[in-house]
Motif scaffolding. Structure first.
Motif, PDB file in Angstrom:
ATOM      1  N   GLU A   1       3.433   1.639  -1.734  1.00 55.26           N
ATOM      2  CA  GLU A   1       4.076   1.793  -3.043  1.00 55.26           C
ATOM      3  C   GLU A   1       3.395   2.878  -3.869  1.00 55.26           C
ATOM      4  O   GLU A   1       2.211   3.151  -3.715  1.00 55.26           O
ATOM      5  CB  GLU A   1       4.007   0.468  -3.826  1.00 55.26           C
ATOM      6  CG  GLU A   1       4.701  -0.686  -3.164  1.00 55.26           C
ATOM      7  CD  GLU A   1       6.183  -0.731  -3.493  1.00 55.26           C
ATOM      8  OE1 GLU A   1       6.577  -0.032  -4.441  1.00 55.26           O
ATOM      9  OE2 GLU A   1       6.916  -1.452  -2.811  1.00 55.26           O
ATOM     10  N   ASP A   2       4.163   3.444  -4.777  1.00 53.58           N
ATOM     11  CA  ASP A   2       3.651   4.537  -5.603  1.00 53.58           C
ATOM     12  C   ASP A   2       2.480   4.117  -6.491  1.00 53.58           C
ATOM     13  O   ASP A   2       1.566   4.888  -6.709  1.00 53.58           O
ATOM     14  CB  ASP A   2       4.775   5.088  -6.497  1.00 53.58           C
ATOM     15  CG  ASP A   2       5.646   6.067  -5.740  1.00 53.58           C
ATOM     16  OD1 ASP A   2       5.252   6.451  -4.625  1.00 53.58           O
ATOM     17  OD2 ASP A   2       6.710   6.443  -6.257  1.00 53.58           O
ATOM     18  N   PHE A   3       2.527   2.892  -7.002  1.00 59.21           N
ATOM     19  CA  PHE A   3       1.472   2.544  -7.958  1.00 59.21           C
ATOM     20  C   PHE A   3       0.104   2.427  -7.293  1.00 59.21           C
ATOM     21  O   PHE A   3      -0.925   2.579  -7.955  1.00 59.21           O
ATOM     22  CB  PHE A   3       1.822   1.280  -8.763  1.00 59.21           C
ATOM     23  CG  PHE A   3       1.877   0.011  -7.968  1.00 59.21           C
ATOM     24  CD1 PHE A   3       0.736  -0.703  -7.700  1.00 59.21           C
ATOM     25  CD2 PHE A   3       3.084  -0.469  -7.507  1.00 59.21           C
ATOM     26  CE1 PHE A   3       0.786  -1.875  -6.976  1.00 59.21           C
ATOM     27  CE2 PHE A   3       3.147  -1.637  -6.790  1.00 59.21           C
ATOM     28  CZ  PHE A   3       1.998  -2.340  -6.520  1.00 59.21           C
ATOM     29  N   VAL A   4       0.098   2.192  -5.980  1.00 58.46           N
ATOM     30  CA  VAL A   4      -1.180   2.180  -5.266  1.00 58.46           C
ATOM     31  C   VAL A   4      -1.678   3.616  -5.099  1.00 58.46           C
ATOM     32  O   VAL A   4      -2.858   3.915  -5.311  1.00 58.46           O
ATOM     33  CB  VAL A   4      -1.051   1.467  -3.907  1.00 58.46           C
ATOM     34  CG1 VAL A   4      -2.361   1.513  -3.149  1.00 58.46           C
ATOM     35  CG2 VAL A   4      -0.605   0.035  -4.101  1.00 58.46           C
TER      36      VAL A   4
ATOM     37  N   ARG B   1      -3.103  -7.872  -5.653  1.00 57.66           N
ATOM     38  CA  ARG B   1      -2.523  -8.627  -6.766  1.00 57.66           C
ATOM     39  C   ARG B   1      -0.999  -8.697  -6.635  1.00 57.66           C
ATOM     40  O   ARG B   1      -0.375  -9.682  -6.992  1.00 57.66           O
ATOM     41  CB  ARG B   1      -2.942  -7.918  -8.057  1.00 57.66           C
ATOM     42  CG  ARG B   1      -2.319  -8.383  -9.325  1.00 57.66           C
ATOM     43  CD  ARG B   1      -2.938  -9.671  -9.790  1.00 57.66           C
ATOM     44  NE  ARG B   1      -2.428  -9.996 -11.107  1.00 57.66           N
ATOM     45  CZ  ARG B   1      -1.178 -10.386 -11.337  1.00 57.66           C
ATOM     46  NH1 ARG B   1      -0.362 -10.526 -10.327  1.00 57.66           N
ATOM     47  NH2 ARG B   1      -0.770 -10.653 -12.555  1.00 57.66           N
ATOM     48  N   ASN B   2      -0.400  -7.626  -6.114  1.00 59.00           N
ATOM     49  CA  ASN B   2       1.044  -7.606  -5.930  1.00 59.00           C
ATOM     50  C   ASN B   2       1.459  -8.210  -4.592  1.00 59.00           C
ATOM     51  O   ASN B   2       2.515  -8.827  -4.487  1.00 59.00           O
ATOM     52  CB  ASN B   2       1.571  -6.171  -6.016  1.00 59.00           C
ATOM     53  CG  ASN B   2       1.740  -5.729  -7.460  1.00 59.00           C
ATOM     54  OD1 ASN B   2       2.746  -5.999  -8.079  1.00 59.00           O
ATOM     55  ND2 ASN B   2       0.717  -5.090  -8.004  1.00 59.00           N
TER      56      ASN B   2
ATOM     57  N   PRO C   1       5.311 -11.179 -13.994  1.00 58.40           N
ATOM     58  CA  PRO C   1       6.022 -11.148 -15.276  1.00 58.40           C
ATOM     59  C   PRO C   1       7.529 -10.954 -15.110  1.00 58.40           C
ATOM     60  O   PRO C   1       8.290 -11.293 -15.998  1.00 58.40           O
ATOM     61  CB  PRO C   1       5.400  -9.951 -15.991  1.00 58.40           C
ATOM     62  CG  PRO C   1       4.805  -9.115 -14.924  1.00 58.40           C
ATOM     63  CD  PRO C   1       4.353 -10.079 -13.867  1.00 58.40           C
ATOM     64  N   ARG C   2       7.940 -10.406 -13.955  1.00 61.58           N
ATOM     65  CA  ARG C   2       9.366 -10.149 -13.774  1.00 61.58           C
ATOM     66  C   ARG C   2      10.185 -11.432 -13.721  1.00 61.58           C
ATOM     67  O   ARG C   2      11.361 -11.441 -14.018  1.00 61.58           O
ATOM     68  CB  ARG C   2       9.598  -9.332 -12.505  1.00 61.58           C
ATOM     69  CG  ARG C   2       9.251  -7.876 -12.697  1.00 61.58           C
ATOM     70  CD  ARG C   2       9.094  -7.176 -11.387  1.00 61.58           C
ATOM     71  NE  ARG C   2       7.978  -7.714 -10.628  1.00 61.58           N
ATOM     72  CZ  ARG C   2       7.523  -7.181  -9.512  1.00 61.58           C
ATOM     73  NH1 ARG C   2       8.114  -6.129  -9.008  1.00 61.58           N
ATOM     74  NH2 ARG C   2       6.499  -7.705  -8.883  1.00 61.58           N
TER      75      ARG C   2
ATOM     76  N   ILE D   1       0.839  -1.202   0.000  1.00 60.80           N
ATOM     77  CA  ILE D   1       0.000   0.000   0.000  1.00 60.80           C
ATOM     78  C   ILE D   1       0.875   1.255   0.000  1.00 60.80           C
ATOM     79  O   ILE D   1       0.501   2.285  -0.543  1.00 60.80           O
ATOM     80  CB  ILE D   1      -0.970  -0.026   1.209  1.00 60.80           C
ATOM     81  CG1 ILE D   1      -2.110  -1.001   0.915  1.00 60.80           C
ATOM     82  CG2 ILE D   1      -1.540   1.343   1.509  1.00 60.80           C
ATOM     83  CD1 ILE D   1      -2.966  -1.314   2.106  1.00 60.80           C
TER      84      ILE D   1
ATOM     85  N   ARG E   1       9.761 -13.837 -15.648  1.00 59.35           N
ATOM     86  CA  ARG E   1       9.828 -14.427 -16.989  1.00 59.35           C
ATOM     87  C   ARG E   1      11.086 -14.044 -17.740  1.00 59.35           C
ATOM     88  O   ARG E   1      11.456 -14.693 -18.693  1.00 59.35           O
ATOM     89  CB  ARG E   1       8.618 -13.967 -17.808  1.00 59.35           C
ATOM     90  CG  ARG E   1       7.368 -14.697 -17.404  1.00 59.35           C
ATOM     91  CD  ARG E   1       6.179 -14.139 -18.125  1.00 59.35           C
ATOM     92  NE  ARG E   1       5.081 -13.991 -17.198  1.00 59.35           N
ATOM     93  CZ  ARG E   1       3.934 -13.401 -17.495  1.00 59.35           C
ATOM     94  NH1 ARG E   1       3.759 -12.874 -18.678  1.00 59.35           N
ATOM     95  NH2 ARG E   1       2.982 -13.325 -16.608  1.00 59.35           N
ATOM     96  N   THR E   2      11.721 -12.951 -17.302  1.00 58.23           N
ATOM     97  CA  THR E   2      12.930 -12.524 -17.993  1.00 58.23           C
ATOM     98  C   THR E   2      14.112 -13.296 -17.423  1.00 58.23           C
ATOM     99  O   THR E   2      14.389 -13.212 -16.250  1.00 58.23           O
ATOM    100  CB  THR E   2      13.170 -11.023 -17.769  1.00 58.23           C
ATOM    101  OG1 THR E   2      11.899 -10.378 -17.728  1.00 58.23           O
ATOM    102  CG2 THR E   2      14.012 -10.437 -18.855  1.00 58.23           C
TER     103      THR E   2
ATOM    104  N   HIS F   1      -5.466  -3.859  -6.976  1.00 54.91           N
ATOM    105  CA  HIS F   1      -4.107  -3.568  -7.436  1.00 54.91           C
ATOM    106  C   HIS F   1      -3.086  -3.960  -6.371  1.00 54.91           C
ATOM    107  O   HIS F   1      -2.073  -4.591  -6.666  1.00 54.91           O
ATOM    108  CB  HIS F   1      -3.945  -2.075  -7.723  1.00 54.91           C
ATOM    109  CG  HIS F   1      -4.261  -1.700  -9.126  1.00 54.91           C
ATOM    110  ND1 HIS F   1      -3.490  -2.073 -10.180  1.00 54.91           N
ATOM    111  CD2 HIS F   1      -5.285  -0.988  -9.655  1.00 54.91           C
ATOM    112  CE1 HIS F   1      -4.026  -1.601 -11.295  1.00 54.91           C
ATOM    113  NE2 HIS F   1      -5.116  -0.949 -11.002  1.00 54.91           N
TER     114      HIS F   1
ATOM    115  N   LEU G   1       1.854 -15.170 -12.600  1.00 55.84           N
ATOM    116  CA  LEU G   1       1.430 -14.016 -11.799  1.00 55.84           C
ATOM    117  C   LEU G   1       2.428 -12.867 -11.848  1.00 55.84           C
ATOM    118  O   LEU G   1       2.051 -11.711 -11.776  1.00 55.84           O
ATOM    119  CB  LEU G   1       1.224 -14.437 -10.335  1.00 55.84           C
ATOM    120  CG  LEU G   1      -0.081 -15.143  -9.994  1.00 55.84           C
ATOM    121  CD1 LEU G   1      -0.053 -15.618  -8.550  1.00 55.84           C
ATOM    122  CD2 LEU G   1      -1.273 -14.228 -10.196  1.00 55.84           C
TER     123      LEU G   1
END
Lengths: 338, 326
Positions: free
Chosen positions: B220-223, B242-243, B318-319, B218, B321-322, B239, B316
């Motif tokens: 975090e900036d994206f929240v 999910r993280n 994507p990070r 919570i 996957r690299t 949001h 869940l």
């Protein structure tokens, strides 16, 4: 510039309540015209970010808005109405946000949801604000937006960590413009970028503003950057506005010693090379502000009066200033004294 | 995709190591337990069964250990895990009849505990500092109570005294097992108390983990951005959740490994059929072929569950996957 998008009066923010509350922002008053760019400059902890988060009601605990008004004017002509952001209900705020006021943060990496593709961000904003009926329609709008900021449309299918810092910040800017807002708040959007990318983004912002006509509040500690971008500049120190003027005026004749100090701390993006001097000392703790002018302990011109009395912000048409030493050109005296 | 294939390769290797260990362990035991077992059982079992045990462990055979190892693999691929000494039936048939009970009860309850605990934790994280926080010490209390004690008290109070729930067992003894309504209904009735006891004893961990992660996310900036975008509160929480759920998913994979020891206790307390009970009896009776079979099934189940968790995590986040460069 006759009509203002945002009018802020006597706005104050505290961290915490009661005896131990810290005054982060004190008595800030300004107004921002349509399509105008207001630059806010100051060191870390000067209250510039707290000011805009307070105004947009995004302040996190323990931040508390103590007093003030923030009147946002939305809509055109007959549908025009004024809304006090500080009084607005949670529901009103929700429909106001992004549609009228959008925000760009310093770190685009943390501002984008790490587990979602970029395209989703656009889709979500458009969908929740009822724009674009179908997914395809929203997608084409998103493509239009990223193209506008100079990105390829295939970036929409990437995750944030797959983009470079500059690309991410461009995505944020495109996202902020998705709903054609009246006001875009940029909190140090270029601080984390290299100088070349910074230059490109500033140029782009200037062009976009001319084309789309949104007003902008641009926060940075880099005064020379603001001079190029902003119409007006407001310099903050320890939660107060110490000087405000048209950017050209402020640049050519800075009158507050702190403004002079800030100006000498950054090389200008263009022009001749001058030696950097910086400001001795560091900003005061907001929980233990000195009695008089907050800047006095670091000020080369401080007198006894400065140490005992807080200089009021004298508001004039072309300039506001909070300094007792305003009678003569501060810059000349500073040069002599150093 | 390459990352996932590499993970899959690691799992195959692990499975091979586990299966090989399963083959060698009884052969490495001091004092030749197999010989003593056969000696102990002589007269009680048919000569064919003795022969099959001998074949399985290579006692009294003159083939090399590598030949035995090969035979072991061939048998494995044919689903032949040998013969249980005490139950006089093939290990694979015993296991396949019991594993559904464990999967049905413990498996479902564990997934339910994870889902409920995580959902509750997300809400607690969002409303942190409010009255809902009082749920935490209550949940922690139940988790801190030893399961054996908690389960026994629940049986005593809610089944024996209050008769809210049926007594021990897995289904009504009067119902005929099969696809009929009466039997299935009784299955659900009998499963209630064990499931509730598992939820009580294991939910706190999920709840607390998710709550604390929520509190972090919570911030975090994206929240903050989700709020600034004028999204409805439900969407903002989504949001964050999910993280925040990512570490919980990783922990869930680890928790599956503890499922078996959990099964043992639950099945014992509620006298429920399943692998746990089977394992206990096999240990008490020194039924090595059965034990070996159980260990193999447990290992493969844990590996399979971990693989599923890995794929889920890959999907869940994507990070992951690299692939890391170099």
């Amino acid at each position: 510039m006759s009509e203002s998008v945002l009018r802020v009066e006597n706005f104050s923010v505290d961290y915490g309540v009661g005896e131990r509350a810290v005054r982060a922002v004190t008595d800030v008053t300004f107004s921002l015209g349509r399509s105008e760019v207001l630059g806010i400059a100051g060191e870390s902890g000067s209250g510039k970010s707290t000011l805009v988060y307070g105004l947009t009601r995004l302040l996190r605990a323990p931040g508390v808005i103590r007093s003030g008004k923030a009147i946002l004017r939305v809509g055109e002509d007959s549908a025009r109405r004024d809304i006090d952001l500080l009084e607005a209900s949670e529901r009103d705020l929700r429909s106001l946000r992004w549609r009228h006021v959008s925000v760009v943060l310093q770190s685009a990496l943390s501002a984008l949801d790490p587990v979602r593709r970029i395209g989703k961000e656009f889709d979500e904003v458009l969908r929740y604000h009822g724009q674009g009926k179908s997914r395809a329609e929203r997608r084409s709008r998103a493509e239009e937006l990223v193209t506008m900021v100079g990105l390829k449309t295939d970036r929409l299918d990437r995750f944030p960590h797959e983009l470079s810092g500059g690309q991410r910040q461009r995505v944020m800017i495109a996202l902020a413009l998705a709903l054609n807002p009246d006001l875009v708040i940029m909190d140090e959007p270029t601080t984390a970028l290299d100088v070349v990318t910074q230059r490109e983004i500033i140029d782009e912002l200037r062009e976009l503003r001319e084309r789309l006509g949104f007003a902008m509040i641009f926060i940075t500690h880099d005064l020379s950057l603001l001079v190029e971008l902003a119409d007006q500049i407001m310099v903050m120190y320890a939660g107060r506005v110490v000087e405000r003027a048209d950017s050209a005026d402020l640049y050519s004749i800075p009158r507050h010693p702190y403004t002079v100090g800030l100006m000498n701390s950054f090389p200008p993006l263009t022009g001749e090379i001058v030696p950097m001097t910086g400001i001795p000392g560091s900003p005061p703790s907001l929980s233990a502000l000195p009695r008089g002018c907050a800047f006095a302990p670091r000020c080369p011109l401080a007198s006894d009066r400065c140490l005992n009395e807080t200089p009021p912000l004298l508001v004039e048409e072309s300039r506001s200033l909070a300094c007792f030493n305003s009678s003569s050109s501060v810059r000349e005296r500073l040069v002599i004294s150093s | 995709m390459r990352v996932l294939l590499r993970r899959f390769g690691v799992y195959l290797l692990t499975a091979w190591v586990a299966i090989t260990a399963n083959f060698f362990l009884p052969r490495l035991m001091p004092g030749n337990p197999i010989a003593s077992l056969i000696g102990k059982l002589t007269g009680q079992v048919t000569p064919q069964e003795v022969r099959s045990i001998q074949l399985q462990f290579g006692v009294g055979l003159h083939s090399s250990i590598w030949q035995q190892y090969w035979t072991y693999w061939v048998n494995l691929f044919h689903g032949q895990l040998g013969t249980s000494i005490t139950l006089s039936a093939s290990v694979s048939s015993v296991l396949s009849s019991q594993i559904y009970w464990t999967l049905g009860l413990i498996g479902v309850a564990t997934v339910l505990s994870f889902a409920l605990g995580t959902a509750l934790g997300a809400i607690l994280g969002w409303t942190r500092g409010s009255r809902t926080d009082s749920l935490i010490p209550i949940a922690t209390f139940f988790q801190a109570t030893p399961y054996f004690f908690l389960g026994s008290v629940m049986v005593l109070v809610f089944a024996n005294n209050l008769h809210w729930f049926p007594d021990l067992g897995a289904y009504d003894p009067n119902a005929t097992p099969g696809w009929n309504w009466g039997f299935i209904a009784s299955l659900f009735r009998y499963a209630q108390l064990p499931v509730i006891s598992i939820l009580l004893s294991s939910m706190a961990g999920w709840m607390l983990g998710m709550r604390n992660m929520m509190v972090t996310v919570i911030g975090e900036d994206f929240v903050l951005m989700a709020v600034a975008k004028g999204l409805p509160r439900r969407r903002v929480i989504w949001h964050a959740a999910r993280n925040a759920v990512l570490p919980s998913v990783a922990n869930f994979a680890l928790a599956i490994g503890l499922l078996v020891s959990g099964a043992l206790l639950v099945e014992l307390v509620f006298n429920y059929p399943g692998v746990g009970n089977l394992l206990l009896n096999a240990t008490l009776n020194e039924d090595y072929p059965l034990l070996q079979g159980i260990f193999l099934v447990i290992t493969l189940t844990v590996l399979g569950a971990n693989l599923i968790a890995d794929v889920l995590y890959y999907w869940l986040d994507p990070r992951t996957r690299t692939p890391v460069a170099q």
